[in-house]
Scaffold this motif. Structure first.
Motif, PDB file in Angstrom:
ATOM      1  N   PHE A 168       7.414  -6.351   4.532  1.00 48.26           N
ATOM      2  CA  PHE A 168       7.266  -7.074   3.302  1.00 48.26           C
ATOM      3  C   PHE A 168       7.105  -6.262   2.101  1.00 48.26           C
ATOM      4  CE2 PHE A 168       5.476 -10.829   5.435  1.00 48.26           C
ATOM      5  CZ  PHE A 168       4.950 -10.424   6.604  1.00 48.26           C
ATOM      6  N   TYR A 227       5.382  -6.500  -1.865  1.00 54.05           N
ATOM      7  CA  TYR A 227       4.319  -7.391  -2.465  1.00 54.05           C
ATOM      8  C   TYR A 227       4.358  -6.818  -4.059  1.00 54.05           C
ATOM      9  CZ  TYR A 227       2.214 -10.028   1.241  1.00 54.05           C
ATOM     10  OH  TYR A 227       1.959 -11.040   2.242  1.00 54.05           O
ATOM     11  N   GLN A 239       2.174  -6.429  -7.502  1.00 54.34           N
ATOM     12  CA  GLN A 239       0.628  -6.457  -8.009  1.00 54.34           C
ATOM     13  C   GLN A 239       0.724  -6.479  -9.772  1.00 54.34           C
ATOM     14  OE1 GLN A 239      -2.271  -4.025  -7.145  1.00 54.34           O
ATOM     15  NE2 GLN A 239      -3.910  -5.775  -6.729  1.00 54.34           N
ATOM     16  N   MET A 289      -2.032 -10.353  -5.657  1.00 58.04           N
ATOM     17  CA  MET A 289      -0.890  -9.854  -5.114  1.00 58.04           C
ATOM     18  C   MET A 289       0.047 -11.082  -4.409  1.00 58.04           C
ATOM     19  SD  MET A 289      -1.334  -6.862  -3.844  1.00 58.04           S
ATOM     20  CE  MET A 289      -0.569  -6.448  -2.311  1.00 58.04           C
ATOM     21  N   PHE A 340       4.095  -2.795  -3.606  1.00 57.95           N
ATOM     22  CA  PHE A 340       3.459  -2.519  -2.369  1.00 57.95           C
ATOM     23  C   PHE A 340       4.443  -2.821  -1.268  1.00 57.95           C
ATOM     24  CE2 PHE A 340      -0.374  -0.807  -3.528  1.00 57.95           C
ATOM     25  CZ  PHE A 340      -0.895  -1.362  -4.522  1.00 57.95           C
ATOM     26  N   PHE A 347      -0.492  -1.496   4.645  1.00 54.54           N
ATOM     27  CA  PHE A 347       0.313  -1.194   3.127  1.00 54.54           C
ATOM     28  C   PHE A 347       0.358   0.103   2.649  1.00 54.54           C
ATOM     29  CE2 PHE A 347      -0.142  -5.368   1.136  1.00 54.54           C
ATOM     30  CZ  PHE A 347      -0.924  -6.164   1.915  1.00 54.54           C
ATOM     31  N   GLY A 348       1.628   0.315   1.972  1.00 54.20           N
ATOM     32  CA  GLY A 348       1.888   1.890   1.448  1.00 54.20           C
ATOM     33  C   GLY A 348       0.991   1.923   0.157  1.00 54.20           C
ATOM     34  N   LYS A 349       0.905   3.235  -0.307  1.00 50.39           N
ATOM     35  CA  LYS A 349       0.164   3.415  -1.582  1.00 50.39           C
ATOM     36  C   LYS A 349       0.582   2.675  -2.800  1.00 50.39           C
ATOM     37  CE  LYS A 349      -2.122   7.549   0.379  1.00 50.39           C
ATOM     38  NZ  LYS A 349      -2.308   9.045  -0.031  1.00 50.39           N
TER      39      LYS A 349
END
Lengths: 115, 113
Positions: A35, A37, A39, A45, A91, A105-107
């Motif tokens: 995915f 996302y 923000q 989100m 993200f 999730f990645g950073k």
């Protein structure tokens, strides 16, 4: 353990131009979901796009598309015709197909749109 | 549908105090999640639930407790608040497994001083 890496903490793009955000992941699973996302400053989100690993065709949602390279474990997001409203943190996320359904999730990558 | 709602939006706690973050969804989703987001970081899973009466630990459960007595509600309890729990907390829900989208609430910003 699965990991998601976004190597670009920040990026900038001129309005109306195209930008690509990078994401790599590590997993031993063969079936999973990916995915992107968004923000915005409101912190909500928002799902931008998703990709099923078993599908070879890259997902597309209007100006957003992905380049999914399963063998390379790469999942980049391309934003075409960038708009001011695209400015946000993005993200990349991984979700395996299992009972617990944890999302990793990645950073994040902060995207700036230059007028 | 209101989707996923969270209360409060913002809260300041003193070290050692306790509080409950509320999360409610009106989409009849079985799956619900609590995440925390530290500054400059992605979301980390605290607890999740696959249905009423069932909860499981995520990646960072220490210092938190949850309960799931109904499908709609998934409160997160902080006992003995610590500065390390200063974060933004997101609740999410999902209709099912795998590729089903997670729907996020607006977040609760918590500051522990």
């Amino acid at each position: 353990a699965q990991t998601v890496t976004q190597s670009q903490p920040e990026m900038s793009v001129q309005e109306a131009e195209t930008v690509t955000l990078s994401c790599t992941y590590d997993t031993s699973e063969s079936d999973y979901y990916l995915f992107w996302y968004k923000q915005p400053p409101s912190r909500q989100m928002i799902l931008v796009i998703r990709q099923e690993a078993y599908k070879q065709q890259n997902a597309t949602e209007n100006r957003f598309s992905v380049n999914f390279q399963k063998a390379a474990k790469s999942f980049s997001l391309k934003i075409s015709d960038s708009q001011l409203g695209d400015a946000a943190m993005y993200f990349c996320a991984y979700r395996r197909v299992s009972r617990d359904d944890k999302i990793i999730f990645g950073k994040g990558t902060r995207l700036h749109i230059l007028p | 549908n209101a989707g996923v709602t969270q209360t409060p939006k913002f809260r300041i706690l003193k070290i050692g105090q306790s509080m409950t973050l509320q999360c409610t969804q009106d989409m009849n989703h079985n799956y619900m999640y609590w995440y925390r987001q530290d500054p400059g970081m992605g979301l980390k899973l605290i607890y999740y639930s696959v249905g009423a009466g069932i909860t499981d630990k995520g990646e960072v459960p220490n210092g938190y407790n949850v309960s799931r007595s109904t499908t709609e509600d998934f409160p997160l309890r902080l006992e003995l608040a610590a500065p390390s729990q200063t974060s933004v907390y997101f609740c999410a829900s999902s209709p099912g497994q795998g590729g089903k989208t997670q729907y996020f609430g607006p977040g609760t910003r918590l500051l522990v001083l």
